[in-house]
Design an enzyme around this catalytic site. Structure first.
Site, mmCIF file in Angstrom:
data_model
loop_
_atom_site.group_PDB
_atom_site.id
_atom_site.type_symbol
_atom_site.label_atom_id
_atom_site.label_comp_id
_atom_site.label_asym_id
_atom_site.label_seq_id
_atom_site.Cartn_x
_atom_site.Cartn_y
_atom_site.Cartn_z
ATOM 1 N N ASP A 1 -12.249 -59.638 -23.682
ATOM 2 C CA ASP A 1 -11.813 -61.042 -22.738
ATOM 3 C C ASP A 1 -12.611 -60.907 -21.462
ATOM 4 O O ASP A 1 -13.328 -59.836 -21.384
ATOM 5 C CB ASP A 1 -10.399 -60.932 -22.653
ATOM 6 C CG ASP A 1 -9.775 -62.422 -22.187
ATOM 7 O OD1 ASP A 1 -10.560 -63.311 -21.977
ATOM 8 O OD2 ASP A 1 -8.446 -62.618 -21.935
ATOM 9 N N GLU B 1 -1.229 -61.239 -23.414
ATOM 10 C CA GLU B 1 -2.006 -61.230 -24.556
ATOM 11 C C GLU B 1 -2.042 -59.755 -25.190
ATOM 12 O O GLU B 1 -2.270 -59.761 -26.440
ATOM 13 C CB GLU B 1 -3.543 -61.614 -24.098
ATOM 14 C CG GLU B 1 -3.286 -63.191 -23.647
ATOM 15 C CD GLU B 1 -4.469 -63.955 -23.063
ATOM 16 O OE1 GLU B 1 -5.827 -63.045 -23.386
ATOM 17 O OE2 GLU B 1 -4.827 -64.988 -22.584
ATOM 18 N N HIS C 1 -2.665 -65.141 -17.110
ATOM 19 C CA HIS C 1 -2.466 -66.152 -17.792
ATOM 20 C C HIS C 1 -2.099 -65.699 -19.133
ATOM 21 O O HIS C 1 -2.677 -64.666 -19.561
ATOM 22 C CB HIS C 1 -3.581 -67.382 -18.051
ATOM 23 C CG HIS C 1 -4.699 -66.857 -18.577
ATOM 24 N ND1 HIS C 1 -5.636 -66.036 -17.824
ATOM 25 C CD2 HIS C 1 -5.292 -66.828 -19.900
ATOM 26 C CE1 HIS C 1 -6.577 -65.677 -18.729
ATOM 27 N NE2 HIS C 1 -6.266 -65.976 -20.050
ATOM 28 N N GLU D 1 -11.266 -61.893 -17.887
ATOM 29 C CA GLU D 1 -10.702 -61.717 -16.551
ATOM 30 C C GLU D 1 -10.199 -60.455 -16.154
ATOM 31 O O GLU D 1 -10.092 -60.192 -14.915
ATOM 32 C CB GLU D 1 -9.210 -62.682 -16.828
ATOM 33 C CG GLU D 1 -9.504 -64.098 -17.154
ATOM 34 C CD GLU D 1 -9.734 -64.558 -18.429
ATOM 35 O OE1 GLU D 1 -9.622 -63.688 -19.447
ATOM 36 O OE2 GLU D 1 -10.014 -65.872 -18.516
ATOM 37 N N HIS E 1 -6.064 -58.601 -19.232
ATOM 38 C CA HIS E 1 -5.787 -59.263 -17.882
ATOM 39 C C HIS E 1 -3.967 -59.555 -17.995
ATOM 40 O O HIS E 1 -3.521 -59.528 -19.008
ATOM 41 C CB HIS E 1 -6.245 -60.784 -17.453
ATOM 42 C CG HIS E 1 -6.221 -61.785 -18.765
ATOM 43 N ND1 HIS E 1 -4.990 -62.395 -18.899
ATOM 44 C CD2 HIS E 1 -6.992 -62.101 -19.634
ATOM 45 C CE1 HIS E 1 -5.140 -63.226 -20.218
ATOM 46 N NE2 HIS E 1 -6.397 -62.908 -20.443
ATOM 47 N N HIS F 1 -12.949 -64.755 -25.579
ATOM 48 C CA HIS F 1 -12.606 -65.377 -24.135
ATOM 49 C C HIS F 1 -13.253 -66.870 -24.377
ATOM 50 O O HIS F 1 -14.332 -67.202 -24.726
ATOM 51 C CB HIS F 1 -13.380 -64.822 -23.028
ATOM 52 C CG HIS F 1 -13.253 -65.789 -21.961
ATOM 53 N ND1 HIS F 1 -11.998 -65.930 -20.955
ATOM 54 C CD2 HIS F 1 -14.226 -66.403 -21.131
ATOM 55 C CE1 HIS F 1 -12.261 -66.793 -20.202
ATOM 56 N NE2 HIS F 1 -13.490 -67.156 -20.253
HETATM 57 ZN ZN LIG Z 1 -9.934 -64.848 -21.168
#
Ligand SMILES: [Zn+2]
Length: 274
Positions: A8, A133, A117, A10, A105, A61
């Site tokens: 990912d 996640e 998020h 972030e 993240h 991502h």
């Molecule tokens: Zn992401």
């Protein structure tokens, strides 16, 4: 040994704004891609230095074309693009001994998680427990393929949350400390890469001692949408249950059915007016 990397962005050092995470960001997006690719390369190098025979990287991502293919370590294979039924875990199977999460993240609403998020911006619960996640993906990988998480890099909150949930098993590398949702105090990218390479090597030493993340069946996912209209559309999918005004749930004994349903609910939710 076969290692799987889900990448990912972030949680990468130096990333603090959506501009660095989306193609519309222009130069900032290119910078973000370079920062991410360097951290993934550090993890790949750490894995190979410590005895990995195969490394597969899944670009996880956004539209899943964030990593720069030409700049990626040539020893690794790269899975990219959309649509992928297993999304952030596409390409994973039982032949892998462990997985690494790079650039991860904090979950939706986590105050100290920069760019926090959970997939879409909505809060998500799995078997009644609010998940980020990391937790959701680790559960799908653990239940579905018996593959444990051996390494995670991301901001301080994300690594702490992973330790809280999984105990001391996985190696965590803290790339930055979140100041707010759009601010952080970060390591220099080269120092972050140095620590990721070293941490990935240490994680290799733990493979074989780590347990996959398992949950009791049936598996129930619930999404809190932002508006009732989003929940109205998601609830059109057969098998879903309207758990609340803005909440839709789905239950199954097959974790992959639950993971696919989760993606379908998000797509339905954002497919019309909010
Ligand atoms: Zn992401």
């Amino acid at each position: 040994m076969k290692i799987y990397i889900s990448a990912d962005i972030e949680g990468v050092a130096g990333i603090v704004d959506w501009e660095q995470c989306r193609p519309s960001g222009g130069a900032a997006w290119q910078e973000g891609r370079e920062l991410l690719t360097a951290e993934v390369n550090a993890a790949i190098e750490g894995a190979f230095n410590a005895g990995a025979e195969e490394v597969v990287v899944n670009d996880a991502h956004g539209a899943m074309r964030t990593l720069l293919p030409r700049e990626l370590d040539a020893r690794a294979r790269l899975i990219q693009g959309r649509v992928k039924a297993n999304y952030m875990l596409e390409g994973l199977d039982r032949s892998f001994q462990a997985m690494f999460f790079v650039g991860y993240h904090g979950g939706a609403g986590a105050r100290w998680g920069v760019l926090n998020h959970t997939y879409s911006p909505y809060a998500t619960r799995l078997n009644g427990d609010t998940v980020d996640e990391t937790a959701l993906n680790a559960a799908v990988a653990g239940v579905g393929y018996d593959v444990p998480l051996a390494f995670i890099s991301g901001d301080e909150w994300t690594v702490a949350e992973t330790k809280r949930r999984f105990g001391s098993g996985a190696i965590g590398v803290v790339t930055k400390r979140s100041t707010s949702r759009y601010a952080s105090n970060s390591l220099h990218p080269s120092e972050s890469c140095r620590q990721i390479k070293e941490g990935a090597g240490r994680a290799m030493g733990r493979v074989g001692t780590l347990l996959p993340y398992l949950l009791p069946t049936p598996y129930t996912i619930e999404l809190d949408f932002e508006t009732s209209a989003q929940a109205d559309r998601a609830n059109l999918m057969p098998g879903t249950e309207r758990v609340g005004d803005r909440t839709v749930g789905y239950s199954d004994s097959d974790i992959f059915a639950v993971y696919r349903a989760y993606q379908a609910l998000m797509i339905l939710g954002r497919s019309g007016e909010a």
